[in-house]
Enzyme design. Structure first.
Site, PDB file in Angstrom:
ATOM      1  N   ASP A  86       0.858  -1.187   0.000  1.00 19.67           N
ATOM      2  CA  ASP A  86       0.000   0.000   0.000  1.00 19.67           C
ATOM      3  C   ASP A  86       0.894   1.236   0.000  1.00 19.67           C
ATOM      4  O   ASP A  86       1.689   1.433   0.932  1.00 19.67           O
ATOM      5  CB  ASP A  86      -0.890  -0.016   1.243  1.00 19.67           C
ATOM      6  CG  ASP A  86      -1.765   1.221   1.322  1.00 19.67           C
ATOM      7  OD1 ASP A  86      -2.869   1.191   0.744  1.00 19.67           O
ATOM      8  OD2 ASP A  86      -1.316   2.222   1.927  1.00 19.67           O
ATOM      9  N   GLU A  87       0.733   2.051  -1.035  1.00 19.74           N
ATOM     10  CA  GLU A  87       1.640   3.195  -1.185  1.00 19.74           C
ATOM     11  C   GLU A  87       1.514   4.183  -0.019  1.00 19.74           C
ATOM     12  O   GLU A  87       2.512   4.703   0.470  1.00 19.74           O
ATOM     13  CB  GLU A  87       1.362   3.890  -2.520  1.00 19.74           C
ATOM     14  CG  GLU A  87       2.342   4.990  -2.776  1.00 19.74           C
ATOM     15  CD  GLU A  87       2.737   5.152  -4.249  1.00 19.74           C
ATOM     16  OE1 GLU A  87       2.219   4.406  -5.102  1.00 19.74           O
ATOM     17  OE2 GLU A  87       3.559   6.046  -4.501  1.00 19.74           O
ATOM     18  N   TYR A 257       0.541 -21.355   8.108  1.00 19.16           N
ATOM     19  CA  TYR A 257       1.766 -20.575   8.320  1.00 19.16           C
ATOM     20  C   TYR A 257       2.962 -21.503   8.519  1.00 19.16           C
ATOM     21  O   TYR A 257       4.024 -21.316   7.921  1.00 19.16           O
ATOM     22  CB  TYR A 257       1.582 -19.656   9.532  1.00 19.16           C
ATOM     23  CG  TYR A 257       2.778 -18.794   9.837  1.00 19.16           C
ATOM     24  CD1 TYR A 257       3.022 -17.639   9.114  1.00 19.16           C
ATOM     25  CD2 TYR A 257       3.673 -19.139  10.849  1.00 19.16           C
ATOM     26  CE1 TYR A 257       4.132 -16.830   9.394  1.00 19.16           C
ATOM     27  CE2 TYR A 257       4.781 -18.348  11.135  1.00 19.16           C
ATOM     28  CZ  TYR A 257       4.995 -17.195  10.409  1.00 19.16           C
ATOM     29  OH  TYR A 257       6.088 -16.396  10.681  1.00 19.16           O
TER      30      TYR A 257
HETATM   31  P1  NDP Z   1       4.080  -7.760  10.232  1.00 20.78           P
HETATM   32  O1  NDP Z   1       2.732  -8.342  10.053  1.00 20.78           O
HETATM   33  O2  NDP Z   1       4.318  -6.770  11.298  1.00 20.78           O
HETATM   34  O3  NDP Z   1       4.582  -7.136   8.847  1.00 20.78           O
HETATM   35  C1  NDP Z   1       4.423  -7.853   7.646  1.00 20.78           C
HETATM   36  C2  NDP Z   1       4.769  -6.948   6.506  1.00 20.78           C
HETATM   37  O4  NDP Z   1       4.555  -7.681   5.280  1.00 20.78           O
HETATM   38  C3  NDP Z   1       3.847  -5.717   6.423  1.00 20.78           C
HETATM   39  O5  NDP Z   1       4.581  -4.622   5.951  1.00 20.78           O
HETATM   40  C4  NDP Z   1       2.812  -6.151   5.395  1.00 20.78           C
HETATM   41  O6  NDP Z   1       2.186  -5.055   4.726  1.00 20.78           O
HETATM   42  C5  NDP Z   1       3.712  -6.899   4.449  1.00 20.78           C
HETATM   43  N1  NDP Z   1       2.981  -7.732   3.491  1.00 20.78           N
HETATM   44  C6  NDP Z   1       2.024  -8.652   3.699  1.00 20.78           C
HETATM   45  N2  NDP Z   1       1.601  -9.152   2.531  1.00 20.78           N
HETATM   46  C7  NDP Z   1       2.306  -8.535   1.567  1.00 20.78           C
HETATM   47  C8  NDP Z   1       2.313  -8.603   0.150  1.00 20.78           C
HETATM   48  N3  NDP Z   1       1.478  -9.399  -0.526  1.00 20.78           N
HETATM   49  N4  NDP Z   1       3.202  -7.848  -0.547  1.00 20.78           N
HETATM   50  C9  NDP Z   1       4.036  -7.027   0.105  1.00 20.78           C
HETATM   51  N5  NDP Z   1       4.043  -6.874   1.438  1.00 20.78           N
HETATM   52  C10 NDP Z   1       3.197  -7.634   2.156  1.00 20.78           C
HETATM   53  O7  NDP Z   1       5.065  -9.048  10.394  1.00 20.78           O
HETATM   54  P2  NDP Z   1       6.472  -9.186  11.130  1.00 20.78           P
HETATM   55  O8  NDP Z   1       7.248  -7.949  10.964  1.00 20.78           O
HETATM   56  O9  NDP Z   1       6.246  -9.750  12.464  1.00 20.78           O
HETATM   57  O10 NDP Z   1       7.112 -10.367  10.272  1.00 20.78           O
HETATM   58  C11 NDP Z   1       8.074 -10.156   9.262  1.00 20.78           C
HETATM   59  C12 NDP Z   1       8.597 -11.493   8.819  1.00 20.78           C
HETATM   60  O11 NDP Z   1       9.175 -12.186   9.927  1.00 20.78           O
HETATM   61  C13 NDP Z   1       7.532 -12.409   8.274  1.00 20.78           C
HETATM   62  O12 NDP Z   1       8.060 -13.146   7.204  1.00 20.78           O
HETATM   63  C14 NDP Z   1       7.201 -13.316   9.447  1.00 20.78           C
HETATM   64  O13 NDP Z   1       6.697 -14.550   9.038  1.00 20.78           O
HETATM   65  C15 NDP Z   1       8.582 -13.473  10.069  1.00 20.78           C
HETATM   66  N6  NDP Z   1       8.544 -13.858  11.472  1.00 20.78           N
HETATM   67  C16 NDP Z   1       8.081 -12.991  12.425  1.00 20.78           C
HETATM   68  C17 NDP Z   1       8.084 -13.367  13.757  1.00 20.78           C
HETATM   69  C18 NDP Z   1       7.639 -12.472  14.864  1.00 20.78           C
HETATM   70  O14 NDP Z   1       7.740 -12.862  16.039  1.00 20.78           O
HETATM   71  N7  NDP Z   1       7.138 -11.256  14.568  1.00 20.78           N
HETATM   72  C19 NDP Z   1       8.557 -14.713  14.171  1.00 20.78           C
HETATM   73  C20 NDP Z   1       8.988 -15.535  13.085  1.00 20.78           C
HETATM   74  C21 NDP Z   1       8.990 -15.108  11.792  1.00 20.78           C
HETATM   75  P3  NDP Z   1       0.790  -4.388   5.265  1.00 20.78           P
HETATM   76  O15 NDP Z   1       1.174  -3.391   6.313  1.00 20.78           O
HETATM   77  O16 NDP Z   1       0.245  -3.783   4.038  1.00 20.78           O
HETATM   78  O17 NDP Z   1      -0.038  -5.503   5.818  1.00 20.78           O
END
Ligand code: NDP
Length: 352
Positions: A86-87, A257
């Protein structure tokens, strides 16, 4: 012998043939050996600006991706792209970083939308000539207690975004990686092979397929499809897939997941094998578990800040060129404390 298309122009003075689609140059050397180099327009662009290094973090408007942009802005020698589907959310994140004195660049990127990834690739080639660091961070999570009627749909969506669309983004962006490029896939503790923990002996048979040293992308996709089919039938545990509802909190991710992240970890090994065969020098890819991090994905629970969660991913993204004097991780499953963990046998260093 080199065959040149009939629309080639020939410049004998400079030993240069050119056409709209190819450029051929040659040098006559001392012993009458002729060396030929063929440049496609894309190769020319990728090589021409090898001086400016470029990093892209997917899904970086918030959470761990946002913190990865912060860390890279501070430490990476080159241009860092914050991207968002989302821009508006992306621009807001950019403003916050500007206030902190950090100056990333911005590009829209929705990995669910193939045309968005293609646009980014074309932009990177036109503007920078290639890509040096790719952090595949974007992912979605549905909670364990997803209502039953939405369960199968949630699984499909999770596997699509986290696995298939990450894989597709790699297929589109890998051709523009420059030598010594570093790719990092965000996996999870849930992405460890031992998380395929359904009924035995079916689970061990699945694990053996996931970790086969010659596993191919189509075979990995087949495993994903088998899981989705089992989720539809409701017999996924009996077929060896995880079903840990009773052991877990209700806000934890569901099985979609877990399987999507095991898929990403397995894909890392396939990608590194592809890189090992690639004529470009020293391409590496690793997957990393960031720890249990306070983000929207964890409903703001967790043990680590987003900065701590991004640390190992950025460490992998900024690995120096490989040499005999260092030990650059390749195709590894990496824990948040930077330990290389045995993905097949474990053990996991800690619960999260
Ligand atoms: P968040 O949900 O906080 O952030 C996820 C990000 O991915 C957001 O910016 C979201 O955008 C974006 N996103 C989702 N779908 C798409 C898409 N189709 N195209 C582009 N961007 C997209 O997650 P985390 O920061 O917690 O997680 C980041 C990574 O770390 C993930 O891969 C997660 O699986 C992994 N992880 C996280 C853990 C944790 O404890 N937090 C533990 C283990 C792994 P938008 O804001 O638009 O939704």
């Amino acid at each position: 012998m080199v065959l040149l298309p009939s629309n080639c122009a020939c410049d004998h003075t400079h030993g240069l043939y050119s056409s709209p689609s190819i450029r051929v140059s040659f040098r006559r050397q001392q012993f009458q050996r002729v060396s030929l180099t063929i440049f496609t327009p894309e190769c020319q662009k990728i090589m021409s600006s090898a001086g400016t290094r470029v990093a892209v973090v997917t899904g970086s408007n918030k959470g761990i991706g946002y913190a990865a942009v912060m860390e890279l802005c501070a430490k990476f020698d080159g241009t860092v792209y914050l991207t968002s589907r989302d821009e508006g959310r992306g621009r807001k994140a950019m403003e916050e970083l500007e206030k902190l004195g950090l100056h990333p660049s911005y590009h829209q990127l929705d990995i669910d939308d193939e045309s968005s990834v293609l646009k980014l690739r074309d932009f990177l080639v036109d503007t920078h000539g290639g890509l040096d660091v790719l952090v595949n961070n974007a992912a979605i999570i549905f909670p364990m207690m997803t209502p039953k009627e939405e369960f199968v749909e949630s699984i499909r969506k999770t596997i699509d975004t986290n696995f298939y669309h990450t894989m597709r983004a790699c297929k589109i962006l890998f051709p523009i990686l420059r030598p010594h490029a570093r790719v990092v896939h965000l996996t999870s503790d849930d992405g460890h092979l031992l998380k395929i923990s359904g009924r035995e002996p079916e689970a061990v048979a699945l694990r053996q397929r996931f970790c086969a040293p010659d596993l191919t992308e189509p075979e990995l996709c087949q495993l994903m499809e088998e899981f989705i089919e089992a989720a539809k039938n409701g017999d996924y545990y009996e077929r060896g897939w995880p079903d840990s509802v009773k052991e877990r909190e209700d806000t934890w991710p569901n099985e979609g997941y877990i399987v999507s992240k095991v898929g990403i970890s397995a894909l890392t090994r396939i990608h590194q094998r592809q890189f090992d065969q690639d004529p470009r020098e020293d391409l590496t890819v690793n997957c990393v578990h960031p720890g249990y991090v306070v983000t929207d994905a964890t409903y703001q629970k967790g043990e680590k800040t987003i900065q701590e969660g991004a640390e190992a991913a950025c460490w992998l993204a900024m690995q120096p060129p490989s040499s005999s004097a260092n030990n650059v991780p390749k195709g590894a499953y990496v824990w948040h404390d930077k330990q290389l963990v045995d993905w097949v046998n474990g053990p996991l260093p800690s619960i999260y």
